[in-house]
Design a protein around this motif. Sequence first.
Motif, PDB file in Angstrom:
ATOM      1  N   LYS A  33       4.965  12.147   4.977  1.00  0.00           N
ATOM      2  CA  LYS A  33       5.736  13.374   5.095  1.00  0.00           C
ATOM      3  C   LYS A  33       7.191  13.103   4.710  1.00  0.00           C
ATOM      4  O   LYS A  33       7.604  11.949   4.608  1.00  0.00           O
ATOM      5  CB  LYS A  33       5.648  13.920   6.528  1.00  0.00           C
ATOM      6  N   PRO A  34       7.983  14.132   4.501  1.00  0.00           N
ATOM      7  CA  PRO A  34       9.376  13.908   4.092  1.00  0.00           C
ATOM      8  C   PRO A  34      10.210  13.222   5.168  1.00  0.00           C
ATOM      9  O   PRO A  34       9.917  13.303   6.367  1.00  0.00           O
ATOM     10  CB  PRO A  34       9.899  15.326   3.825  1.00  0.00           C
TER      11      PRO A  34
ATOM     12  N   TYR B 124       0.830  -1.196   0.000  1.00  0.00           N
ATOM     13  CA  TYR B 124       0.000   0.000   0.000  1.00  0.00           C
ATOM     14  C   TYR B 124       0.872   1.257   0.000  1.00  0.00           C
ATOM     15  O   TYR B 124       1.857   1.336   0.748  1.00  0.00           O
ATOM     16  CB  TYR B 124      -0.901   0.040   1.235  1.00  0.00           C
ATOM     17  N   SER B 125       0.485   2.231  -0.808  1.00  0.00           N
ATOM     18  CA  SER B 125       1.088   3.554  -0.721  1.00  0.00           C
ATOM     19  C   SER B 125       0.382   4.331   0.398  1.00  0.00           C
ATOM     20  O   SER B 125      -0.494   3.803   1.076  1.00  0.00           O
ATOM     21  CB  SER B 125       0.957   4.290  -2.057  1.00  0.00           C
TER      22      SER B 125
ATOM     23  N   LYS C 195       3.316   1.554   3.614  1.00  0.00           N
ATOM     24  CA  LYS C 195       4.321   2.591   3.773  1.00  0.00           C
ATOM     25  C   LYS C 195       3.913   3.554   4.882  1.00  0.00           C
ATOM     26  O   LYS C 195       2.785   4.022   4.917  1.00  0.00           O
ATOM     27  CB  LYS C 195       4.511   3.364   2.460  1.00  0.00           C
ATOM     28  N   GLU C 196       4.856   3.830   5.755  1.00  0.00           N
ATOM     29  CA  GLU C 196       4.633   4.771   6.842  1.00  0.00           C
ATOM     30  C   GLU C 196       5.916   5.556   7.087  1.00  0.00           C
ATOM     31  O   GLU C 196       6.995   5.156   6.653  1.00  0.00           O
ATOM     32  CB  GLU C 196       4.257   4.034   8.139  1.00  0.00           C
TER      33      GLU C 196
ATOM     34  N   ILE D  66      10.699   6.869   5.397  1.00  0.00           N
ATOM     35  CA  ILE D  66       9.604   6.332   4.588  1.00  0.00           C
ATOM     36  C   ILE D  66       9.943   4.871   4.338  1.00  0.00           C
ATOM     37  O   ILE D  66      10.874   4.559   3.585  1.00  0.00           O
ATOM     38  CB  ILE D  66       9.465   7.103   3.262  1.00  0.00           C
ATOM     39  N   SER D  67       9.223   3.962   4.981  1.00  0.00           N
ATOM     40  CA  SER D  67       9.616   2.560   4.907  1.00  0.00           C
ATOM     41  C   SER D  67       8.397   1.648   4.955  1.00  0.00           C
ATOM     42  O   SER D  67       7.301   2.053   5.341  1.00  0.00           O
ATOM     43  CB  SER D  67      10.570   2.200   6.056  1.00  0.00           C
ATOM     44  N   THR D  68       8.631   0.416   4.548  1.00  0.00           N
ATOM     45  CA  THR D  68       7.626  -0.636   4.597  1.00  0.00           C
ATOM     46  C   THR D  68       8.195  -1.794   5.403  1.00  0.00           C
ATOM     47  O   THR D  68       9.310  -2.243   5.138  1.00  0.00           O
ATOM     48  CB  THR D  68       7.263  -1.129   3.181  1.00  0.00           C
ATOM     49  N   LEU D  69       7.468  -2.273   6.369  1.00  0.00           N
ATOM     50  CA  LEU D  69       7.922  -3.444   7.116  1.00  0.00           C
ATOM     51  C   LEU D  69       7.981  -4.650   6.192  1.00  0.00           C
ATOM     52  O   LEU D  69       7.072  -4.882   5.393  1.00  0.00           O
ATOM     53  CB  LEU D  69       6.965  -3.737   8.273  1.00  0.00           C
TER      54      LEU D  69
END
Length: 916
Positions: free
Chosen positions: A679-680, A673-674, A747-748, A713-716
């Motif tokens: 945020k930056p 998921y996007s 993504k969080e 900005i990462s995805t587990l």
Amino acid sequence: MARTVSAHRRQRPPATRPRAGVLAVQAALLSLAALPLASQAQSTPDAPQRIEITGSAIKRIDGETALPVQVITREEIDKAGLTTASEIVARLSASAANLTDGGSMSYGGFRDQTGFNGANLRGLGVSSTLVLLNGRRMANFASPGDASGVDLNSIPAAAIDRVEVLLDGASSLYGSDAIGGVINFITRRDYQGAEVNVSYGDTTEGGGGKRTASLAGGFGDYGRDGFNVFGVVDLQRTNRLNASQRQFITDLKIPERLPDLLSSATFPGNIRLSSDQRDMLIADGYSSNGHTVIDSKTINPAAATGCNPPATLYLPDGIGGVDGCTYDYMRAIELYPQSEKTSVFGRGVLDLGGGHQAFFEASIARASTHYSGTPNRIDADMDVSLVPALAGTSLASLPAGDENRVITVRTRLAEAGLRTNELVSTAQRYVAGLTGTLADWDYEVGLNHSLDVVSDRDQQGYLNEQMIRDGFADGTLNPFGASDAAGLALYEAAQIRGEVRRSVGMMDSIDARVSRPLMKLEGGDLALALGSEFRRERQRFHQSQPLADDVILGETSQGTEADFGHARNVAALFTEVNAPVTRQVEITTALRYEKYQGTGSATSPKLGLKYQPLPELALRASAGKGFRAPSMSDLYRPVTEGTAATLVDPVCMAQDPSNTVTDCSDTWTTYEYSNAKLKPEYSRQFSLGAVMEPSRHLNVSVDYWSIQKSNLISTLGADVILANLDKYGSLVHRDGDGWIDHIDLVKENRGKQRISGLDLEFNLKGIETGMGTFGLRLNGTWTLNSKQQTGDGDPYVSNLGHFVNDGVVQRWRHTLSLDWEQGPYSATLSNSYLSGYTDQTIVGKPDRRVGAYTLWDLTGAWTVTEAFTVRGGVKNLFDTAPPFSQQAWFFISGYDPSYTDPRGRFLYVGAQYKFK
């Protein structure tokens, strides 16, 4: 390979000035700055020319700044036999885990963005490395995915004059994406004459060969004629390399060492039983391996006869288990793709008089990469009456309609052919601008239009899923042996060919800047630069109707609403001040404010200090902040179905004590998921170093650097989620039987990252002896610390010298070159080295070390005449194979494809002819 800008950098003529980058002033600011410029001032012809260096917007006579900048010259590129931008970047000791043709292919359909060649400085990610062409941005690779950056295939390699690599964060000048550093590819300027280059190379084991040809030409002497036009055409073709062509694949003994990382989709097919079906067959005393009664849920009637070598094997410790078969895809997988790459580049410059100049650049690049994977796979449902091996069991006596009569067969569709597709990436870029001097103000204004188009085309092995399922259900297709003519005809009729995805990325920008000396200080001119930029970024994605309808077996649909088109505006202002306070002390400050529509703004300051107590010694330091704005894919990419690496479900293991690892392992479905609310990322950077030049023959530099990133900005990863179900269990979705249906990867902004190290450069040149002139160059990076949090509040996990999640950062990396010249002859012996590390930790397997990886190249040249030069050499002189690794991240097993070269020893010969 690379060298540092020395403390006494030689002046360059005006025609070879590098551009500083996307450093701009909007029209209003430019007009305001130009108010005092009513009178023009002509520079004195004999006055020292001020130059620009990547990382600064202020022209100066001395090119050394407070920032560490490496320079790779055209001569060094030719000596090493490098023909692509990707090959150049791979030689940088500061780069790690770059995306390459081999690396992107190794995802094998498990992830997207195949065909993308991306630079990765410091191992911080492709998205944190900014790539420029002549100091300006290019459109990013258009295909949506986790990595956001310029495709190195779009860089016109034959047109490159040099590469300047800023090994320090540069958001204060260039804005987003420059956290890891900046790689600025600078093309030739004021070129006259013509030049033809051709080369041919091949490996000693066959496969992976390469042919190149380029034609460069230019006319017009800018100093005399007031104009120059330069152009290059570059053609390259590489041949595919299959695993069957490499002995090292056999020597890795993957079936014996990594049987669990192979595939349970086999031919003949494995039967996947439900718990009830397994219990009924156990009660029957059924044996599939001919030795023991079954105890697992995966069985194969062919196990008793050894399955079907050489691809389908009986491996009791494999993913197929003691009662089934295991497919060794590494016996026939492609290790390197076939590709055709074409680029055209042109640049023109015209003297407008009065100290003003107009310039124009145009580049078009096309890369066609052909990927060939394993045959497609399917879990097909069949009535037990169609499985001869189960005819005498109690399953066959069940009444019609009983759910236990339905047998699920996991099979490999070998008769449909290999999955093959073509990835075509086309990039265009057009720049027009004005530059010059007005009353001691240097100015530059530019318009930039950049376009990237990616087309993904299925060619073979992708099938209409419903037709194939129906074919197994009615017995037309045979999962346990050869199909008859009707089955083969069905496979051909079910083939789906043509474009399945199309992505378009566009960038339009206007940038301008002005800079000038303000006043005299003891050490020189106090100089000021002002600028700004306005940029419009757009991304479009389209999938074919069959893909949207989710009818293509082997492809994952993103749903009928997946097509999207998004755009955003980016505006920025910046300023830079350079103050040579004394002859020994110079201070530089910079500040950039940048606003991204929809995701917020960032202010990035920078402070640099250079202290030169002796002519032979310069000390330098810098500190600053940086940021990376979320990419369009991060924000708007539609939900993407993917597949995780083979992982064990701990819930499955706990539910039934009789369950084995084989029963509970699979390549789990993932939904990525996007997040439009991202945020930056932010960074803090610091560097401290020294440049020493004790003689004209020797230059040495040492730089300490430290980068801290936050709000990542990462995805587990699916492995992290399954290993921490107490915290992340809500991301795992299960069906009614408790079996994993899919895992959410969202993504969080989460967690922090820290990395630091030392860069060392040593350049010894011009040592004359009776045997010729020698030189020695060392370019190395010693990483001191590299760790990252999985999520907010989680402990830091180090990937320094340890493969974690998706890769490793080696503690020491270097390139070393010994040069020799005598008369018309020259030779270079070079070495690239990456230190060993601890392999990926796998539950149930002992910890182990991956060996160091070191390659030696020997290249040479003979200048037959002033116009004609012959080159040749041997890359990977000792035919070194990639070291064994048990990593489970990449689809390719047995070694890490992110930094190794499976081609082996490569011999090449080339020739250059210059027309003047």
